[in-house]
Design a protein around this motif. Structure first.
Motif, PDB file in Angstrom:
ATOM      1  N   TYR A   1      87.883 -15.102 -30.863  1.00  0.00           N
ATOM      2  CA  TYR A   1      89.082 -15.093 -31.708  1.00  0.00           C
ATOM      3  C   TYR A   1      89.072 -13.869 -32.628  1.00  0.00           C
ATOM      4  O   TYR A   1      90.093 -13.203 -32.793  1.00  0.00           O
ATOM      5  CB  TYR A   1      89.185 -16.363 -32.550  1.00  0.00           C
ATOM      6  CG  TYR A   1      90.356 -16.281 -33.493  1.00  0.00           C
ATOM      7  CD1 TYR A   1      91.643 -16.560 -33.041  1.00  0.00           C
ATOM      8  CD2 TYR A   1      90.206 -15.841 -34.801  1.00  0.00           C
ATOM      9  CE1 TYR A   1      92.740 -16.416 -33.877  1.00  0.00           C
ATOM     10  CE2 TYR A   1      91.293 -15.697 -35.645  1.00  0.00           C
ATOM     11  CZ  TYR A   1      92.554 -15.986 -35.175  1.00  0.00           C
ATOM     12  OH  TYR A   1      93.641 -15.834 -36.000  1.00  0.00           O
ATOM     13  N   ARG A   2      87.925 -13.600 -33.234  1.00  0.00           N
ATOM     14  CA  ARG A   2      87.838 -12.451 -34.135  1.00  0.00           C
ATOM     15  C   ARG A   2      88.147 -11.149 -33.401  1.00  0.00           C
ATOM     16  O   ARG A   2      88.779 -10.243 -33.956  1.00  0.00           O
ATOM     17  CB  ARG A   2      86.441 -12.395 -34.769  1.00  0.00           C
ATOM     18  CG  ARG A   2      86.224 -13.501 -35.781  1.00  0.00           C
ATOM     19  CD  ARG A   2      84.790 -13.616 -36.225  1.00  0.00           C
ATOM     20  NE  ARG A   2      84.365 -12.465 -36.987  1.00  0.00           N
ATOM     21  CZ  ARG A   2      83.197 -12.399 -37.613  1.00  0.00           C
ATOM     22  NH1 ARG A   2      82.351 -13.414 -37.538  1.00  0.00           N
ATOM     23  NH2 ARG A   2      82.860 -11.331 -38.294  1.00  0.00           N
ATOM     24  N   PHE A   3      87.736 -11.069 -32.158  1.00  0.00           N
ATOM     25  CA  PHE A   3      88.025  -9.899 -31.324  1.00  0.00           C
ATOM     26  C   PHE A   3      89.535  -9.795 -31.075  1.00  0.00           C
ATOM     27  O   PHE A   3      90.138  -8.722 -31.233  1.00  0.00           O
ATOM     28  CB  PHE A   3      87.238 -10.016 -30.023  1.00  0.00           C
ATOM     29  CG  PHE A   3      87.313  -8.823 -29.123  1.00  0.00           C
ATOM     30  CD1 PHE A   3      87.447  -7.530 -29.624  1.00  0.00           C
ATOM     31  CD2 PHE A   3      87.237  -8.982 -27.745  1.00  0.00           C
ATOM     32  CE1 PHE A   3      87.506  -6.432 -28.786  1.00  0.00           C
ATOM     33  CE2 PHE A   3      87.303  -7.892 -26.891  1.00  0.00           C
ATOM     34  CZ  PHE A   3      87.436  -6.618 -27.418  1.00  0.00           C
ATOM     35  N   LEU A   4      90.162 -10.915 -30.688  1.00  0.00           N
ATOM     36  CA  LEU A   4      91.610 -10.920 -30.468  1.00  0.00           C
ATOM     37  C   LEU A   4      92.358 -10.547 -31.744  1.00  0.00           C
ATOM     38  O   LEU A   4      93.332  -9.793 -31.716  1.00  0.00           O
ATOM     39  CB  LEU A   4      92.064 -12.305 -29.982  1.00  0.00           C
ATOM     40  CG  LEU A   4      91.637 -12.724 -28.571  1.00  0.00           C
ATOM     41  CD1 LEU A   4      92.040 -14.167 -28.311  1.00  0.00           C
ATOM     42  CD2 LEU A   4      92.234 -11.798 -27.521  1.00  0.00           C
ATOM     43  N   TYR A   5      91.895 -11.091 -32.877  1.00  0.00           N
ATOM     44  CA  TYR A   5      92.562 -10.802 -34.151  1.00  0.00           C
ATOM     45  C   TYR A   5      92.472  -9.311 -34.489  1.00  0.00           C
ATOM     46  O   TYR A   5      93.447  -8.710 -34.945  1.00  0.00           O
ATOM     47  CB  TYR A   5      91.950 -11.629 -35.284  1.00  0.00           C
ATOM     48  CG  TYR A   5      92.580 -11.295 -36.613  1.00  0.00           C
ATOM     49  CD1 TYR A   5      93.795 -11.863 -36.987  1.00  0.00           C
ATOM     50  CD2 TYR A   5      91.995 -10.358 -37.469  1.00  0.00           C
ATOM     51  CE1 TYR A   5      94.401 -11.524 -38.185  1.00  0.00           C
ATOM     52  CE2 TYR A   5      92.589 -10.008 -38.665  1.00  0.00           C
ATOM     53  CZ  TYR A   5      93.791 -10.594 -39.014  1.00  0.00           C
ATOM     54  OH  TYR A   5      94.402 -10.243 -40.193  1.00  0.00           O
ATOM     55  N   ARG A   6      91.314  -8.705 -34.255  1.00  0.00           N
ATOM     56  CA  ARG A   6      91.133  -7.287 -34.576  1.00  0.00           C
ATOM     57  C   ARG A   6      92.103  -6.417 -33.784  1.00  0.00           C
ATOM     58  O   ARG A   6      92.644  -5.437 -34.303  1.00  0.00           O
ATOM     59  CB  ARG A   6      89.690  -6.872 -34.304  1.00  0.00           C
ATOM     60  CG  ARG A   6      89.359  -5.466 -34.787  1.00  0.00           C
ATOM     61  CD  ARG A   6      87.864  -5.223 -34.790  1.00  0.00           C
ATOM     62  NE  ARG A   6      87.281  -5.319 -33.464  1.00  0.00           N
ATOM     63  CZ  ARG A   6      87.308  -4.355 -32.558  1.00  0.00           C
ATOM     64  NH1 ARG A   6      87.939  -3.226 -32.805  1.00  0.00           N
ATOM     65  NH2 ARG A   6      86.719  -4.507 -31.387  1.00  0.00           N
ATOM     66  N   VAL A   7      92.364  -6.797 -32.527  1.00  0.00           N
ATOM     67  CA  VAL A   7      93.233  -5.983 -31.677  1.00  0.00           C
ATOM     68  C   VAL A   7      94.713  -6.297 -31.916  1.00  0.00           C
ATOM     69  O   VAL A   7      95.531  -5.394 -32.090  1.00  0.00           O
ATOM     70  CB  VAL A   7      92.878  -6.179 -30.183  1.00  0.00           C
ATOM     71  CG1 VAL A   7      93.860  -5.434 -29.292  1.00  0.00           C
ATOM     72  CG2 VAL A   7      91.445  -5.712 -29.918  1.00  0.00           C
ATOM     73  N   PHE A   8      95.062  -7.589 -31.965  1.00  0.00           N
ATOM     74  CA  PHE A   8      96.477  -7.978 -32.005  1.00  0.00           C
ATOM     75  C   PHE A   8      96.965  -8.467 -33.371  1.00  0.00           C
ATOM     76  O   PHE A   8      98.175  -8.520 -33.600  1.00  0.00           O
ATOM     77  CB  PHE A   8      96.752  -9.090 -30.983  1.00  0.00           C
ATOM     78  CG  PHE A   8      96.643  -8.649 -29.560  1.00  0.00           C
ATOM     79  CD1 PHE A   8      97.601  -7.836 -28.989  1.00  0.00           C
ATOM     80  CD2 PHE A   8      95.574  -9.050 -28.771  1.00  0.00           C
ATOM     81  CE1 PHE A   8      97.512  -7.432 -27.668  1.00  0.00           C
ATOM     82  CE2 PHE A   8      95.465  -8.655 -27.445  1.00  0.00           C
ATOM     83  CZ  PHE A   8      96.436  -7.831 -26.892  1.00  0.00           C
ATOM     84  N   GLY A   9      96.050  -8.827 -34.256  1.00  0.00           N
ATOM     85  CA  GLY A   9      96.493  -9.486 -35.479  1.00  0.00           C
ATOM     86  C   GLY A   9      96.340  -8.725 -36.764  1.00  0.00           C
ATOM     87  O   GLY A   9      97.068  -8.970 -37.722  1.00  0.00           O
ATOM     88  N   SER A  10      95.401  -7.780 -36.813  1.00  0.00           N
ATOM     89  CA  SER A  10      95.085  -7.159 -38.099  1.00  0.00           C
ATOM     90  C   SER A  10      96.004  -5.991 -38.444  1.00  0.00           C
ATOM     91  O   SER A  10      96.131  -5.623 -39.609  1.00  0.00           O
ATOM     92  CB  SER A  10      93.634  -6.670 -38.093  1.00  0.00           C
ATOM     93  OG  SER A  10      93.478  -5.596 -37.187  1.00  0.00           O
ATOM     94  N   GLY A  11      96.624  -5.381 -37.425  1.00  0.00           N
ATOM     95  CA  GLY A  11      97.453  -4.198 -37.669  1.00  0.00           C
ATOM     96  C   GLY A  11      96.677  -2.898 -37.630  1.00  0.00           C
ATOM     97  O   GLY A  11      97.253  -1.818 -37.728  1.00  0.00           O
ATOM     98  N   SER A  12      95.341  -2.986 -37.479  1.00  0.00           N
ATOM     99  CA  SER A  12      94.534  -1.759 -37.445  1.00  0.00           C
ATOM    100  C   SER A  12      94.742  -0.985 -36.145  1.00  0.00           C
ATOM    101  O   SER A  12      94.537   0.228 -36.104  1.00  0.00           O
ATOM    102  CB  SER A  12      93.052  -2.094 -37.628  1.00  0.00           C
ATOM    103  OG  SER A  12      92.591  -2.905 -36.564  1.00  0.00           O
TER     104      SER A  12
END
Length: 200
Positions: A76-87
């Motif tokens: 999940y943290r990996f998915l968030y870093r790519v699709f969720g954080s905006g970075s």
């Protein structure tokens, strides 16, 4: 002392004879537990207990350490870093567009859990399950397929594709959400501004 003094007038008003109040609940922070002990010194009938939100958080922390669940959280943290954080601007924009379309024009994104709030990952997995189709749509889009990771990160794209298209991963997320949902309901009763301790 300050916290205890905020409660003392209410204790005097509710129970001037020290006959009825026998229990106070605080979270596990040391200062508020000390405040409870000060109250107990003034009224020996009082026992100081951890509040439900603290107990639920500690329980969730223990569950999150279990290896199969910890692996899902890392994904999940990996998915968030790519699709969720905006970075990563382009994948984020593609997912944001898909999520808005799937939710009738309302923008709903992935949640960023705080490591200090132990139930955050289970709430985030609940949101992830709701966003399964937008995420799969974003992964299947031309924009994502055309997106070029830096040379050193090329393996990351294959890893994302493997996670998003893996039915076992989504089954694991669903199983965790179903299993933990009663725990989240307990937390909501304890966390709400409305009275909920009687229901808890």
């Amino acid at each position: 002392t300050y916290v205890a003094n905020q409660f003392t007038p209410w204790l005097k008003k509710l129970d001037p004879q020290h006959k009825f109040v026998d229990c106070v609940f605080f979270d596990g922070a040391g200062d508020v537990q000390k405040a409870g002990k000060i109250m107990a010194a003034k009224n020996p009938r009082i026992a100081v207990l951890h509040g439900a939100e603290h107990v639920v958080s500690l329980f969730c922390k223990d569950v999150a350490k279990l290896t199969p669940i910890h692996i899902v959280i890392l994904k999940y943290r990996f998915l968030y870093r790519v699709f969720g954080s905006g970075s990563m601007h382009r994948p984020y924009a593609v997912f944001k567009k898909c999520a808005t379309e799937f939710n009738h024009g309302q923008r709903i994104g992935l949640l960023r859990p705080a490591d200090t709030r132990m139930t955050g990952y289970f709430i985030a997995l609940h949101r992830l399950l709701r966003l399964q189709k937008p995420l799969q749509s974003a992964q299947a889009s031309f924009e994502w397929q055309d997106y070029k990771f830096a040379t050193k990160n090329k393996q990351q794209k294959a890893s994302i594709d493997a996670i998003v298209t893996d039915p076992v991963f989504w089954h694991e997320v669903q199983t965790i959400v179903i299993a933990m949902f009663p725990v989240l309901q307990c937390l909501r009763l304890a966390d709400s501004n409305a009275a909920g301790m009687d229901k808890l």
